[in-house]
Scaffold this motif. Structure first.
Motif, PDB file in Angstrom:
ATOM      1  N   ARG A 131      -4.763  19.243  23.426  1.00 60.77           N
ATOM      2  CA  ARG A 131      -4.301  18.465  22.269  1.00 60.77           C
ATOM      3  C   ARG A 131      -5.083  17.146  22.158  1.00 60.77           C
ATOM      4  O   ARG A 131      -5.422  16.693  21.058  1.00 60.77           O
ATOM      5  CB  ARG A 131      -2.799  18.200  22.376  1.00 60.77           C
ATOM      6  CG  ARG A 131      -1.943  19.444  22.098  1.00 60.77           C
ATOM      7  CD  ARG A 131      -0.486  19.093  21.886  1.00 60.77           C
ATOM      8  NE  ARG A 131       0.151  18.626  23.115  1.00 60.77           N
ATOM      9  CZ  ARG A 131       0.745  19.432  24.003  1.00 60.77           C
ATOM     10  NH1 ARG A 131       0.774  20.738  23.781  1.00 60.77           N
ATOM     11  NH2 ARG A 131       1.309  18.938  25.087  1.00 60.77           N
ATOM     12  N   LYS A 132      -5.375  16.539  23.303  1.00 58.08           N
ATOM     13  CA  LYS A 132      -6.163  15.309  23.296  1.00 58.08           C
ATOM     14  C   LYS A 132      -7.579  15.595  22.776  1.00 58.08           C
ATOM     15  O   LYS A 132      -8.141  14.805  22.012  1.00 58.08           O
ATOM     16  CB  LYS A 132      -6.226  14.719  24.700  1.00 58.08           C
ATOM     17  CG  LYS A 132      -4.893  14.208  25.228  1.00 58.08           C
ATOM     18  CD  LYS A 132      -5.032  13.680  26.649  1.00 58.08           C
ATOM     19  CE  LYS A 132      -3.702  13.226  27.223  1.00 58.08           C
ATOM     20  NZ  LYS A 132      -3.824  12.753  28.634  1.00 58.08           N
ATOM     21  N   LEU A 133      -8.131  16.721  23.212  1.00 59.04           N
ATOM     22  CA  LEU A 133      -9.473  17.103  22.756  1.00 59.04           C
ATOM     23  C   LEU A 133      -9.478  17.342  21.246  1.00 59.04           C
ATOM     24  O   LEU A 133     -10.377  16.890  20.536  1.00 59.04           O
ATOM     25  CB  LEU A 133      -9.945  18.350  23.510  1.00 59.04           C
ATOM     26  CG  LEU A 133     -11.283  18.942  23.062  1.00 59.04           C
ATOM     27  CD1 LEU A 133     -12.412  17.941  23.268  1.00 59.04           C
ATOM     28  CD2 LEU A 133     -11.578  20.248  23.834  1.00 59.04           C
ATOM     29  N   SER A 134      -8.464  18.056  20.776  1.00 65.72           N
ATOM     30  CA  SER A 134      -8.366  18.345  19.335  1.00 65.72           C
ATOM     31  C   SER A 134      -8.243  17.073  18.523  1.00 65.72           C
ATOM     32  O   SER A 134      -8.814  16.952  17.426  1.00 65.72           O
ATOM     33  CB  SER A 134      -7.168  19.258  19.060  1.00 65.72           C
ATOM     34  OG  SER A 134      -7.346  20.515  19.672  1.00 65.72           O
ATOM     35  N   ALA A 135      -7.497  16.111  19.052  1.00 67.36           N
ATOM     36  CA  ALA A 135      -7.319  14.844  18.347  1.00 67.36           C
ATOM     37  C   ALA A 135      -8.665  14.126  18.195  1.00 67.36           C
ATOM     38  O   ALA A 135      -8.915  13.476  17.161  1.00 67.36           O
ATOM     39  CB  ALA A 135      -6.328  13.961  19.095  1.00 67.36           C
ATOM     40  N   ILE A 136      -9.525  14.241  19.207  1.00 68.56           N
ATOM     41  CA  ILE A 136     -10.845  13.607  19.134  1.00 68.56           C
ATOM     42  C   ILE A 136     -11.754  14.360  18.159  1.00 68.56           C
ATOM     43  O   ILE A 136     -12.452  13.758  17.332  1.00 68.56           O
ATOM     44  CB  ILE A 136     -11.497  13.564  20.524  1.00 68.56           C
ATOM     45  CG1 ILE A 136     -10.726  12.600  21.442  1.00 68.56           C
ATOM     46  CG2 ILE A 136     -12.959  13.159  20.437  1.00 68.56           C
ATOM     47  CD1 ILE A 136     -11.176  12.650  22.899  1.00 68.56           C
ATOM     48  N   LEU A 137     -11.714  15.681  18.237  1.00 69.11           N
ATOM     49  CA  LEU A 137     -12.630  16.486  17.419  1.00 69.11           C
ATOM     50  C   LEU A 137     -12.217  16.561  15.966  1.00 69.11           C
ATOM     51  O   LEU A 137     -13.087  16.607  15.077  1.00 69.11           O
ATOM     52  CB  LEU A 137     -12.714  17.912  18.005  1.00 69.11           C
ATOM     53  CG  LEU A 137     -13.307  18.054  19.412  1.00 69.11           C
ATOM     54  CD1 LEU A 137     -13.253  19.509  19.860  1.00 69.11           C
ATOM     55  CD2 LEU A 137     -14.745  17.533  19.446  1.00 69.11           C
ATOM     56  N   PHE A 138     -10.923  16.574  15.691  1.00 72.19           N
ATOM     57  CA  PHE A 138     -10.449  16.817  14.330  1.00 72.19           C
ATOM     58  C   PHE A 138      -9.576  15.679  13.782  1.00 72.19           C
ATOM     59  O   PHE A 138      -9.105  15.765  12.648  1.00 72.19           O
ATOM     60  CB  PHE A 138      -9.659  18.120  14.270  1.00 72.19           C
ATOM     61  CG  PHE A 138     -10.403  19.288  14.855  1.00 72.19           C
ATOM     62  CD1 PHE A 138     -11.529  19.792  14.227  1.00 72.19           C
ATOM     63  CD2 PHE A 138      -9.992  19.862  16.050  1.00 72.19           C
ATOM     64  CE1 PHE A 138     -12.229  20.869  14.766  1.00 72.19           C
ATOM     65  CE2 PHE A 138     -10.680  20.944  16.606  1.00 72.19           C
ATOM     66  CZ  PHE A 138     -11.806  21.448  15.958  1.00 72.19           C
ATOM     67  N   GLY A 139      -9.340  14.673  14.620  1.00 73.92           N
ATOM     68  CA  GLY A 139      -8.462  13.600  14.180  1.00 73.92           C
ATOM     69  C   GLY A 139      -9.121  12.646  13.200  1.00 73.92           C
ATOM     70  O   GLY A 139     -10.304  12.688  12.951  1.00 73.92           O
TER      71      GLY A 139
END
Length: 302
Positions: free
Chosen positions: A294-302
């Motif tokens: 979820r942290k990775l997704s927040a960086i990539l797509f946030g």
């Protein structure tokens, strides 16, 4: 039919272990007991010959007469060892007189000439038969039982030398036991095709992470160096690898996420690739992996 619960269980177990396999194979049925000296002498002979004849459709089943008195009584076992050949649920020969390998082979050869047994059926899927052993070894590995796990993986490999899950488990067990050079040598000896198996890719990841391990004082130095040069992604990646090797997956993930947030394409996406490798190694169903993704997704797509 008037059977007790225990007798019913014994019958069902016998159907599973003996009757069902005997529909297409020849089952050597060995009645034995722990206290029986002749049984202990005969057992290695039965196991060896059964293994040799496995590709001709022969399997070995054992019944402890102390634990299965009802089954023993149905076969009117009066002394042990008593050994029968079972085919299609019925005794077809008394193998008890065969107490040596040549005697047992001779009797089996005679039976196999007469019975309509499809030779390949007995070993159609040895990997499936060994799956419970692999599962047990994996459970031991997850519970700090690397020594016991290593022995079980080695047992599987004695039957199937190129079994990918067992090879992976053996390599990972050796790495945990501090025998990294031995583990790496085994991995390096494998064909490219085997190393491409998902199970062995996991073993390769474990070796790669273990290779990044450094002494505590060097790890402290890496942390200081990164603090002094926060934009040095190569240095931070080195720190992430060393932290993961030391068992600090939180610290490793934090370092990798920092690189991805700063420059996700750095070094052909090396930081993201490493983090995904760690996810795969730990298991995508793991709560820590889910939270970090979820942290990775927040960086990539946030």
């Amino acid at each position: 039919m008037g059977l007790t619960t225990d007798e019913q269980k014994a019958v069902e177990q016998f159907r599973t272990d003996v009757v069902a396999p005997s529909m297409e194979r020849l089952v050597i049925l060995d009645f034995w007991a722990e206290w029986c000296g002749p049984c202990k002498q005969l057992t290695p002979i039965l196991e060896k010959v059964a293994a040799e004849y496995a590709d001709r459709g022969v399997v070995l089943a054992k019944v402890n007469v102390d634990e299965n008195k009802f089954i023993a009584s149905q076969f009117q076992v009066r002394s042990i060892p008593t050994v029968y050949a079972i085919f299609q649920g019925q005794p077809v020969a008394d193998l008890s007189p065969a107490r040596t390998e040549p005697q047992l082979r001779q009797m089996l050869d005679q039976l196999l000439e007469k019975l309509p047994i499809t030779a390949g059926d007995a070993v159609a899927d040895p990997a499936a038969a060994l799956a419970p052993l692999v599962d047990e070894a994996e459970a031991l590995l997850a519970q700090d039982g690397a020594e016991q796990a290593y022995a079980l993986f080695a047992e599987v490999l004695s039957v199937l030398p190129e079994h990918p899950p067992a090879l992976s488990g053996l390599i990972r067990a050796l790495t945990i036991l501090g025998r990294q050079d031995e583990a790496q040598a085994i991995f390096d000896s494998l064909s490219d095709e085997l190393r491409a198996e998902p199970a062995l890719e996991k073993a390769g990841s474990v070796l790669s992470i273990a290779a990044a391990a450094v002494p505590p004082e060097e790890l402290a130095g890496l942390k200081s160096a990164v603090a002094a040069s926060p934009d040095d992604h190569a240095l931070r990646l080195e720190l992430a690898n060393a932290l993961m090797a030391a068992g600090d997956r939180d610290g490793a993930a934090k370092a990798l996420l920092h690189i991805i947030a700063a420059d996700r394409e750095w070094n052909d996406g090396a930081a993201k690739a490493r983090l995904l490798e760690i996810f795969s190694l730990i298991g995508l169903e793991d709560p820590w992996v889910a939270a970090t993704r979820r942290k990775l997704s927040a960086i990539l797509f946030g």
